[in-house]
Design a protein around this motif. Structure first.
Motif, PDB file in Angstrom:
ATOM      1  N   LEU A  58      -5.282   1.360  -5.066  1.00  7.16           N
ATOM      2  CA  LEU A  58      -5.459   2.235  -3.910  1.00  7.16           C
ATOM      3  C   LEU A  58      -4.221   3.108  -3.745  1.00  7.16           C
ATOM      4  O   LEU A  58      -3.097   2.632  -3.920  1.00  7.16           O
ATOM      5  N   TYR A  94     -10.884  -0.688   4.603  1.00  5.56           N
ATOM      6  CA  TYR A  94     -10.417   0.395   3.742  1.00  5.56           C
ATOM      7  C   TYR A  94     -11.287   1.625   3.959  1.00  5.56           C
ATOM      8  O   TYR A  94     -12.504   1.589   3.753  1.00  5.56           O
ATOM      9  N   ILE A  97      -5.755   2.117   5.218  1.00  2.00           N
ATOM     10  CA  ILE A  97      -6.164   0.735   5.469  1.00  2.00           C
ATOM     11  C   ILE A  97      -5.747   0.359   6.887  1.00  2.00           C
ATOM     12  O   ILE A  97      -4.773   0.889   7.422  1.00  2.00           O
ATOM     13  N   TYR A 108       0.826  -1.209   0.000  1.00  5.56           N
ATOM     14  CA  TYR A 108       0.000   0.000   0.000  1.00  5.56           C
ATOM     15  C   TYR A 108       0.860   1.259   0.000  1.00  5.56           C
ATOM     16  O   TYR A 108       0.626   2.189  -0.784  1.00  5.56           O
ATOM     17  N   PHE A 157     -10.583  -7.138   1.515  1.00  2.00           N
ATOM     18  CA  PHE A 157     -10.878  -5.808   2.037  1.00  2.00           C
ATOM     19  C   PHE A 157     -12.382  -5.622   2.191  1.00  2.00           C
ATOM     20  O   PHE A 157     -13.182  -6.289   1.544  1.00  2.00           O
ATOM     21  N   SER A 194     -11.880   4.893   2.391  1.00  2.62           N
ATOM     22  CA  SER A 194     -11.569   5.608   1.159  1.00  2.62           C
ATOM     23  C   SER A 194     -11.465   7.112   1.379  1.00  2.62           C
ATOM     24  O   SER A 194     -10.655   7.789   0.730  1.00  2.62           O
TER      25      SER A 194
END
Length: 243
Positions: free
Chosen positions: A60, A177, A184, A9, A144, A179
């Motif tokens: 992401l 997650y 995360i 990530y 996720f 957003s």
């Protein structure tokens, strides 16, 4: 050594493949179960020689509001999955490479680094990118669910974890997650906490049945009881501690 999910990530290599919530179906003519056949079908394709081709997915980006197509799904290693097409917005892709009919609107960006640069420059709030990839089993690194005001997404991710463990013989971690904040976090829930969570979901009538099911075109079929699976793991852990 392979990068962890958090490392993927942070270096802009964590891709998610969004999936539908499982639907309730009747199995054996009487019992109701959550049907994960669509998930199992994608895993079976990933396990095939060509892999799951042209899968529409989303990269992401840490600290950026990148929405996902649906609220639960697979986490994919963007370093190992084969990249087919990259778009900084929804490319309305259809078809797949294996059948020779893949189509996506617009030319592909050069690589994920270019995608990240464009996102940070032009799409910092609420724009979903689309990355089409070929997925093999080793590319699937986790699950996720999108953060929300209720626990339904988390519940379905937990159900998916046990169904996938039955099919793939792997124990995938689950991440929440967020957003809006572009972050995360690991769903750190031990077996006793999972058991209590499922009980609370059942008492509130969010969880309708402990049975999970999938059926494939190959006639492979499986039905498991998630409550029983958690009990078995707890007993196994207790036995290991006694030795």
């Amino acid at each position: 050594m392979a990068d962890s999910i958090d490392e993927l990530y942070e270096k802009n290599r964590l891709i998610v493949r969004a999936m539908d919530w499982p639907r309730i179906t009747r199995v054996d003519g009487s019992n109701f179960a959550y049907d994960f056949s669509t998930w199992a079908g994608e895993i079976a394709l990933a396990q095939s020689p060509d892999g799951l081709t042209s899968a529409s997915s989303t990269l992401l980006v840490p600290g950026v509001d990148v929405p996902t197509y649906k609220s639960i799904g697979f986490m994919i290693n963007g370093d190992t999955a084969e990249i087919e097409h990259i778009s900084e917005t929804d490319s309305s892709s259809c078809g797949n490479k294996a059948n020779g009919d893949f189509y996506a609107f617009g030319e592909s960006l050069a690589d994920l680094d270019e995608l990240v640069s464009n996102i940070r420059e032009k799409h910092t709030s609420g724009v979903m990118n689309e990355v089409n990839i070929t997925i093999s089993p080793e590319d699937i690194v986790g699950l996720f669910y999108s953060s929300s005001s209720n626990d339904r997404n988390r519940l379905y991710a937990l159900l998916a974890k046990y169904m996938i463990a039955e099919q793939m013989q792997v124990d995938l971690p689950i991440y929440e997650y967020d957003s809006k904040n572009g972050s995360i976090s690991l769903m750190d829930m031990d077996l006793a906490q999972q058991q209590e969570f499922l009980r609370s979901m059942f008492d509130s009538k969010v969880l309708r049945t402990p049975l999970l099911h999938y059926a494939l075109d190959s006639d492979e079929m499986q039905t498991i009881n998630i409550a029983d699976k958690i009990k078995e793991q707890m007993m196994s852990n207790e036995s290991a501690m006694d030795k």
